[in-house]
Write a protein that holds these residues in place. Sequence first.
Motif, short mmCIF file in Angstrom:
data_model
loop_
_atom_site.label_atom_id
_atom_site.label_comp_id
_atom_site.label_asym_id
_atom_site.label_seq_id
_atom_site.Cartn_x
_atom_site.Cartn_y
_atom_site.Cartn_z
N GLN A 13 -8.32 -5.44 5.37
CA GLN A 13 -9.53 -5.60 6.17
C GLN A 13 -9.75 -7.07 6.54
O GLN A 13 -10.14 -7.39 7.68
N ARG A 22 0.83 -1.21 0.00
CA ARG A 22 0.00 0.00 0.00
C ARG A 22 0.86 1.26 0.00
O ARG A 22 0.56 2.23 -0.71
N ASN A 47 -6.32 -2.73 0.27
CA ASN A 47 -7.14 -2.34 1.42
C ASN A 47 -8.14 -3.43 1.79
O ASN A 47 -8.42 -3.65 2.97
#
Length: 677
Positions: free
Chosen positions: A84, A53, A80
Motif C-alpha cells: 500500500q 506475498r 500488504n
Amino acid sequence: MTDAILPNGIKDSGRDGSYFKKGCNPFAQTGRSKLQSKRASVNQQIIKQMRMRAGAENLLKATSNNKVKEMVLLELSYVNSNLQLLMGQLEGLNSSVEVYQNTQETANIPIIALGLKETKDVDFSTPFKDIILEHYSEDGNSFEDEIADLMDLRQACRTPSRNEAGVELLAKYFSHLPLMESRFFSPTRLTGIFFTWYDSFTGVPVCQQNLSLEKASILFNMAALYSQIGTRSDRQTIVGLEEAISSFQKAAGILNHLKETFTHTPSYDMSPAMLSMLIRMMLAQAQECLFEKTALPGIRNQFFSLLKMAQEAAKVSEIYDQVHQSMIQTPIKDNVPFFWSTMSQVKTNHYRSMAHYFVASAMLDHQLGPSDDEDQQEKTLSQVYDCLPEGRSPLDILKKKDERERIGKAHIRRAILGHEEALRIYSLCHHLNKLEVLQDILKASHKRSLNKYTENEREEEFTDYMEAPDIISKTEHRAEMEVPATTKGPLSVFSAKQRWTAPRTIRLCPEDRDLGFTLKSETPVQVVSLDPLCPAAADGLKEGDYIVAVGDTDCKWMGVSEVMRLLKDVNEEGIDIQVVSMMDSNPPMPTKSATFCGNLPKTYSMICLAYDDDDKNPKSRKVTKKSSFMSWGLKNKLKSASTLSLPTSDHSGALPWNKPCPTFPSSSSYNNDSVLY
C-alpha cells in the motif's frame, strides 16, 4: 537540455548524412530522468513484495500448523502494508505534473502528462542466433552487428527525448516489431525471450513471450511522450498552444488505435476502460488549449464576444466533467491517482464559473442601445440558454434593465459559488497544494467575481435569490483525435495482405449539390452507387474506391460523417480528393530454387530466376544470387556504439520559452476595462 538526439558517429545505412538515433542519457540528472528512475525503483520494490506475498500465501495453503499460520498471517499483513505504501509512492510519481510543465509557465493551469512505462532489458543475441542457425541454416554470428543495433534501438526507446525525434525513435522500433515477428516468432516454437513491462498505475509487472505486449507498450509510450510534449509546450504563445493541441490530439489518436488494435492486453493501464478514460482526458486538455488559444490575444469586453467565450468555457467544463465521471467509475477509480480526479473536478468548476462570469459581464456591463442590432442580440442570447426562468424571454431580458441586472447578478453569484467550490476541492488534495500557480489562478478568478458582484450590489436586493440558468456549451473548434503519420490507416484494410494502386487525384465538382455517389459507412470510407455520368466518374473515380484524402486532410481513419463534413461545403469550383483502388491480392509467385551440396538440399539463401522481358529466348535467362533475405538491420553491419554520448546543453536566452508573455488569467488583466484577459 538533455532531451536531444545524439549522433554516435555512425551513419544509418538507409539515409545519407543521417545517424543512428539514441535516446536521452539515462544518467542525466533532469527532473524527468529522476522521476523515471524513482518509478523504476518503486517497480522493483513492488515485485519483491509481491513475490513475498505469493510465497506467504502458498505457505498458508500448505501448512496445517496453527502457530505457523499465525506467523504467516502476520507477515502477510506487513507485506500488504508495504504494498500500500509503495502504491502510494507510485501515485505520487503520477501526480508530479510540475516536472513536465514548461519552465517559464507562470500563468496557465498545469496539465497532466502520462509517465512512460518501464521495462526490463531484453537480450536478443543468443535466441536470435540459435533461430538463424537452426531454422535458416545460416551462421548467426554473421548477423551479430544487426542484432546489436536492434538491442541498442530498444535500449534507446527506454529514454526517448521529449520531442518529435523521440517519437520517431519509438516509431522506428515499433516498425521493426512486425519484421521481428515474421522472422523469429513462430507459433510452433518458443524463443525463450520474455518481454516484461510494468503497469504505469499499479507497478505490477506483466510478462509475455509474444510481441503483442511489446507492441502495445511502445504505442502507450508514444502516446505518453506526445502528452509530455504537449505539457512542455509554451502555452503563452500561439505557436506553443498549437503544438500542445496537436500533441494531445495525437496522444488521443494513438491511445484509440491501441484500444482498437490490442483488445486483450493483460496490463491494467491498457485495458479498454482505462484507455477510454485517457482518451477523454487528452481530448479535454486539447480543448482547454483551444480555449486558451482563443483567449490569448485578449477578449474584448463586448456583448457578442463575452457570450461566445462563455459557451467556449462551458464546453471545456463539460468535457472535464465527463473525464471526472469516467475516473470515478469502477474499477478505474481504484487505481487512478486522486490528484487526477481532483484536478478534473477543479477544472470543471473553474471553467463553469468562468462561463457564468462572462454572461454576467455581458448582462451587467452592456445595455441594449438604439444603434445595437436587437434581433442579432436576441438570437445570440437565446442560443446561450436551454431554458429561461419562467415568464421571461430573451427580448424582455435585453430591453428591461431590471431583468437584465437580476439575471446578471444571478450568474455572478453562481460564478462565486463555483470558484469557492474549486478552491475547496483544491484544498483536499495535498499533491494539488504543491501547485502554487493553480492556487493563484483560482484565487484571482474568485476575487474578480467578488469585485464584479460588489460593483453591482444593492442593499435592498438581499432577498433576491433568482437561480441563474445553465449555459449551453458550444465551440467553434472542437478537439478531435489525430492519428500521427506513423500509422497508415486501419489494419483491416491497409495491411500487407492487400495490394493497392497509387493514390489518384479526382476533382469533385457538385451539380446541384449532388456529388454523384454515396459513401459506405466504414473506416476508411468507400465509394458506392457511383453515377457513371457524373463529372467525378469522368475524371476517373470508380465504384469501390477508398477515399484517403480530401483536399489537404488525410481521412484514412475518418468515418462517413467526418468525410461528409469536409465535402458538404464544396462550391462550384470543386475540391480535389485522393482515392486508391484495391488490386488482386494473389499475384503469381516467382520461381524459386535451392542449392544442393552432396545430394542434400540446403537453404542458405533463396535464389530467384530473373530474366529480361525484352529477351524472348528463355535459354538466355540469367540466374542471379540475391543478397541473403536475413540481411535486415539498421546500419548494414556497421558496428554500433557501445556507450551513449554525453548530452549537450543550450542555455541561449533567445529560445521562445525564455520570453515571458502574459496570458489568461494573469493578475494584470483584471483591472482593464476594455479587455478581460
